[in-house]
Design a protein around this motif. Structure first.
Motif, mmCIF file in Angstrom:
data_model
loop_
_atom_site.group_PDB
_atom_site.id
_atom_site.type_symbol
_atom_site.label_atom_id
_atom_site.label_comp_id
_atom_site.label_asym_id
_atom_site.label_seq_id
_atom_site.Cartn_x
_atom_site.Cartn_y
_atom_site.Cartn_z
ATOM 1 N N ASN A 30 0.838 -1.189 0.000
ATOM 2 C CA ASN A 30 0.000 0.000 0.000
ATOM 3 C C ASN A 30 0.882 1.252 0.000
ATOM 4 O O ASN A 30 0.660 2.193 -0.792
ATOM 5 C CB ASN A 30 -0.917 -0.053 1.238
ATOM 6 N N LEU A 31 1.914 1.256 0.840
ATOM 7 C CA LEU A 31 2.835 2.410 0.901
ATOM 8 C C LEU A 31 3.556 2.592 -0.434
ATOM 9 O O LEU A 31 3.652 3.707 -0.955
ATOM 10 C CB LEU A 31 3.857 2.203 2.024
ATOM 11 N N ALA A 32 4.036 1.482 -0.993
ATOM 12 C CA ALA A 32 4.788 1.572 -2.259
ATOM 13 C C ALA A 32 3.883 2.031 -3.395
ATOM 14 O O ALA A 32 4.279 2.839 -4.242
ATOM 15 C CB ALA A 32 5.411 0.213 -2.587
ATOM 16 N N ARG A 33 2.656 1.536 -3.406
ATOM 17 C CA ARG A 33 1.702 1.934 -4.451
ATOM 18 C C ARG A 33 1.394 3.425 -4.387
ATOM 19 O O ARG A 33 0.948 4.001 -5.370
ATOM 20 C CB ARG A 33 0.400 1.152 -4.303
ATOM 21 N N HIS A 34 1.581 4.034 -3.212
ATOM 22 C CA HIS A 34 1.352 5.470 -3.087
ATOM 23 C C HIS A 34 2.618 6.282 -3.308
ATOM 24 O O HIS A 34 2.662 7.462 -2.968
ATOM 25 C CB HIS A 34 0.707 5.796 -1.735
ATOM 26 N N GLY A 35 3.644 5.643 -3.870
ATOM 27 C CA GLY A 35 4.821 6.399 -4.298
ATOM 28 C C GLY A 35 5.919 6.522 -3.257
ATOM 29 O O GLY A 35 6.911 7.219 -3.502
ATOM 30 N N PHE A 36 5.752 5.845 -2.101
ATOM 31 C CA PHE A 36 6.816 5.921 -1.098
ATOM 32 C C PHE A 36 7.843 4.817 -1.354
ATOM 33 O O PHE A 36 7.491 3.742 -1.847
ATOM 34 C CB PHE A 36 6.233 5.771 0.314
ATOM 35 N N THR A 37 9.089 5.125 -1.015
ATOM 36 C CA THR A 37 10.123 4.093 -1.096
ATOM 37 C C THR A 37 10.112 3.348 0.240
ATOM 38 O O THR A 37 10.248 3.956 1.298
ATOM 39 C CB THR A 37 11.501 4.737 -1.352
ATOM 40 N N LEU A 72 0.774 8.215 6.446
ATOM 41 C CA LEU A 72 -0.433 7.492 6.868
ATOM 42 C C LEU A 72 -1.676 8.051 6.183
ATOM 43 O O LEU A 72 -2.590 7.301 5.821
ATOM 44 C CB LEU A 72 -0.584 7.537 8.396
ATOM 45 N N GLU A 73 -1.701 9.366 5.998
ATOM 46 C CA GLU A 73 -2.887 9.965 5.361
ATOM 47 C C GLU A 73 -3.036 9.497 3.916
ATOM 48 O O GLU A 73 -4.147 9.438 3.395
ATOM 49 C CB GLU A 73 -2.821 11.495 5.440
ATOM 50 N N ARG A 74 -1.928 9.162 3.278
ATOM 51 C CA ARG A 74 -2.013 8.685 1.890
ATOM 52 C C ARG A 74 -2.535 7.253 1.804
ATOM 53 O O ARG A 74 -3.251 6.904 0.865
ATOM 54 C CB ARG A 74 -0.632 8.755 1.214
ATOM 55 N N ILE A 75 -2.163 6.437 2.789
ATOM 56 C CA ILE A 75 -2.509 5.002 2.652
ATOM 57 C C ILE A 75 -3.803 4.626 3.374
ATOM 58 O O ILE A 75 -4.298 3.521 3.196
ATOM 59 C CB ILE A 75 -1.375 4.084 3.155
ATOM 60 N N ALA A 76 -4.339 5.527 4.192
ATOM 61 C CA ALA A 76 -5.543 5.182 4.971
ATOM 62 C C ALA A 76 -6.775 5.184 4.077
ATOM 63 O O ALA A 76 -6.778 5.763 2.979
ATOM 64 C CB ALA A 76 -5.727 6.177 6.112
ATOM 65 N N ALA A 77 -7.834 4.549 4.589
ATOM 66 C CA ALA A 77 -9.132 4.578 3.898
ATOM 67 C C ALA A 77 -9.634 6.016 3.863
ATOM 68 O O ALA A 77 -9.213 6.858 4.662
ATOM 69 C CB ALA A 77 -10.120 3.712 4.672
ATOM 70 N N ARG A 78 -10.532 6.298 2.925
ATOM 71 C CA ARG A 78 -11.136 7.636 2.852
ATOM 72 C C ARG A 78 -12.615 7.536 3.225
ATOM 73 O O ARG A 78 -13.341 6.686 2.707
ATOM 74 C CB ARG A 78 -11.050 8.200 1.435
ATOM 75 N N ALA A 79 -13.024 8.426 4.113
ATOM 76 C CA ALA A 79 -14.438 8.503 4.471
ATOM 77 C C ALA A 79 -15.199 9.075 3.279
ATOM 78 O O ALA A 79 -14.581 9.638 2.366
ATOM 79 C CB ALA A 79 -14.604 9.401 5.690
ATOM 80 N N PRO A 80 -16.531 8.945 3.259
ATOM 81 C CA PRO A 80 -17.307 9.445 2.114
ATOM 82 C C PRO A 80 -17.036 10.924 1.807
ATOM 83 O O PRO A 80 -17.106 11.334 0.652
ATOM 84 C CB PRO A 80 -18.757 9.228 2.561
ATOM 85 N N ASP A 81 -16.689 11.720 2.822
ATOM 86 C CA ASP A 81 -16.406 13.136 2.550
ATOM 87 C C ASP A 81 -14.960 13.366 2.116
ATOM 88 O O ASP A 81 -14.525 14.509 1.990
ATOM 89 C CB ASP A 81 -16.751 14.005 3.767
#
Ligand code: 6PG
Length: 479
Positions: A20-27, A156-165
């Motif tokens: 998940n972290l790697a998919r969001h562009g982190f090494t 963490l904000e990049r890899i966490a789930a997103r609420a409907p808003d």
């Protein structure tokens, strides 16, 4: 050093979090005690992003940018301590160890204090959502220092789930064990939700006389209303599933013995220590234990009692509607209890947990995710000092409208001999809260009679004792 974060412990949760972290562009530096898992991850998923495989603790630590951010994803308990002891001596002041396992919050407090003394931040982070959540967006409940959260937040904000808003389901819960405490209560509520849904199923089956497929449809329709939640959604899936080998409903071929790994039990043990009543969660844990004792159940099978007589036609439909009311009311009660436990933990350990922020974290990614949590968040946002969820006008009005049906369902269950410990305990809690006088006055009298334990009077200040063995006159017991 090139990696922004490292994950050690590459079983499925650790592997999926690293991906998940790697998919969001982190090494992402990746490490595992047995090297094969590290190789498998890089061979299998290396094309998803930038992984830096490390085959020793030293190599792993050296590959991390400072301050180093290490996520530990190993079994809770001894293995976590072992990994911390392996890495801590290699770290420098200001580095951060994140424990993403289901640790007990008291272990997290101990580890945090120890590492703080060594200049290292320790973040006990609750992570919910299972394997899929870890990969596609979990709900993350980090505890620890505010400084460590500032360092972790952008990742963490990049890899966490997103609420409907659109907001990320991660925020700083509070110091030391606060994150793991909140995750523990999440699991307690998860147990309660599951038990209540299971009781609703049993009532629809035994009293309404519905077949599993019909019950799946009922849950699907409930899932479009105020009960909209992940657990209701998967319940419908499980009930609609048929066993390939026998063609029977899957739910009829599975042994009726529920297992547990222990987080629900921790919730209840902790609630007992804090003196917070959480009967909804406790009944859910006990129901699993009772189901898991086949000898006792076998020995008790001949006990007398009614056999449920299924309803039919419109009567059955009307009963199903009442079960929806009972389920929703009981769910409201168990969330009330869970949030009161969080408040009690926060007071005891001086964490300053914001209940509305916790509700916001649980809106997506986690197992108890539900549309309803948006409204819980709103209730606390409107009134941060809300004494309990049931003090919110909207929830109070809803439970008020549900209570007639709720009582009738609990009464029917009792008459027909269908066990509904969750529904019944929730209703008893509700009635105890609203009672003007409780029989606790009599309990105080009994205590004073046999043990001179004293009592307080309703009409006057002070502590009193009655001379039960003497002339039954009353004396002051507070000097
Ligand atoms: C989650 C779950 C998870 C838990 C399972 C199993 O939030 O993703 O809570 O952490 O391990 O639900 O729990 P039991 O085996 O105790 O039912």
């Amino acid at each position: 050093a090139t990696a922004q974060i490292g994950v050690t412990g590459l079983a499925v949760m650790g592997r999926n979090l690293a991906r998940n972290l790697a998919r969001h562009g982190f090494t992402v530096a990746v490490h595992n005690r047995s090297q094969a898992r590290t190789r498998d991850l890089v061979d299998g998923f290396g094309d998803e992003g930038a992984f830096v495989p490390a085959f020793s603790a030293e190599e792993f630590v050296a590959s991390l940018e400072r301050p180093r951010r290490l996520v530990v994803m190993v079994k809770a308990g001894g293995p976590t301590d072992a990994v911390i002891e392996e890495f801590a001596p290699l770290l420098e002041e200001g580095d951060i160890i994140v424990d993403g396992g289901n640790a007990h919050f008291l272990d997290t407090r101990r580890r945090e204090a120890d590492l703080r003394g060594r200049g290292i931040h320790f973040v006990g982070a609750g992570v919910s959502g299972g394997e899929e959540g870890a990969l596609h967006g979990p709900s993350i409940m980090p505890g620890g220092s505010a400084e460590s959260y500032r360092s972790l937040a952008p990742l963490l904000e990049r890899i966490a789930a997103r609420a409907p808003d659109g907001t990320a389901c991660v925020s700083h819960v509070g110091p030391d064990g606060a994150g793991h405490f909140v995750k523990m209560v999440h699991n307690g509520i998860e147990y309660a939700d599951m038990q209540l849904i299971a009781e609703a199923y049993q009532l629809l089956r035994s009293v309404a006389g519905f077949e599993p497929e019909r019950i799946a449809q009922t849950f699907r329709s409930w899932n479009t209303g105020r009960l909209d939640s992940y657990l209701i959604e998967i319940t419908a899936e499980v009930l609609a599933h048929r066993d390939a080998a026998t063609g029977k409903p899957f739910v009829d071929v599975v042994q009726d013995r529920a297992e547990q790994k222990g987080t629900g039990r921790w919730t209840v043990q902790t609630a007992l220590d804090l003196g917070v009543p959480v009967p909804g969660i406790a009944e859910a844990v006990f129901a699993r234990s009772l189901s898991g004792d086949p000898e006792l159940r076998e020995a008790s099978r001949a006990l007398p009692g009614p056999q449920p007589e299924p309803l039919s036609g419109e009567e059955a439909d009307r009963f199903a509607d009442r079960v929806e009311q009972a389920l929703y009311a009981s769910k409201l009660v168990s969330y009330t209890q869970g949030f009161l436990q969080i408040a009690a933990g926060s007071t005891e350990y001086d964490w300053g947990v914001d209940p509305g922020a916790v509700a916001a974290l649980w809106r997506a990614g986690c197992i108890i995710r539900a549309a309803f949590l948006d409204r819980v968040r709103d209730a606390y946002a409107a009134r941060p000092d809300l004494p309990s969820l049931l003090s919110d006008d909207t929830f109070a009005a809803e439970i008020g409208r549900a209570q007639g049906d709720w009582r009738s369902v609990v009464a029917t269950a009792a008459v027909q001999g269908v066990p509904t410990p969750g529904f019944s305990a929730a209703l008893a809690y509700y009635d105890a809260l609203r009672a003007e006088r409780l029989p606790a006055a009599l309990v105080q009298g009994q205590r004073d009679f046999f043990g001179a334990h004293t009592y307080r009077r309703a009409d006057r200040d002070g502590v009193f004792h009655t001379l039960w063995a003497g002339d039954r006159s009353e004396e002051r017991a507070d000097g």
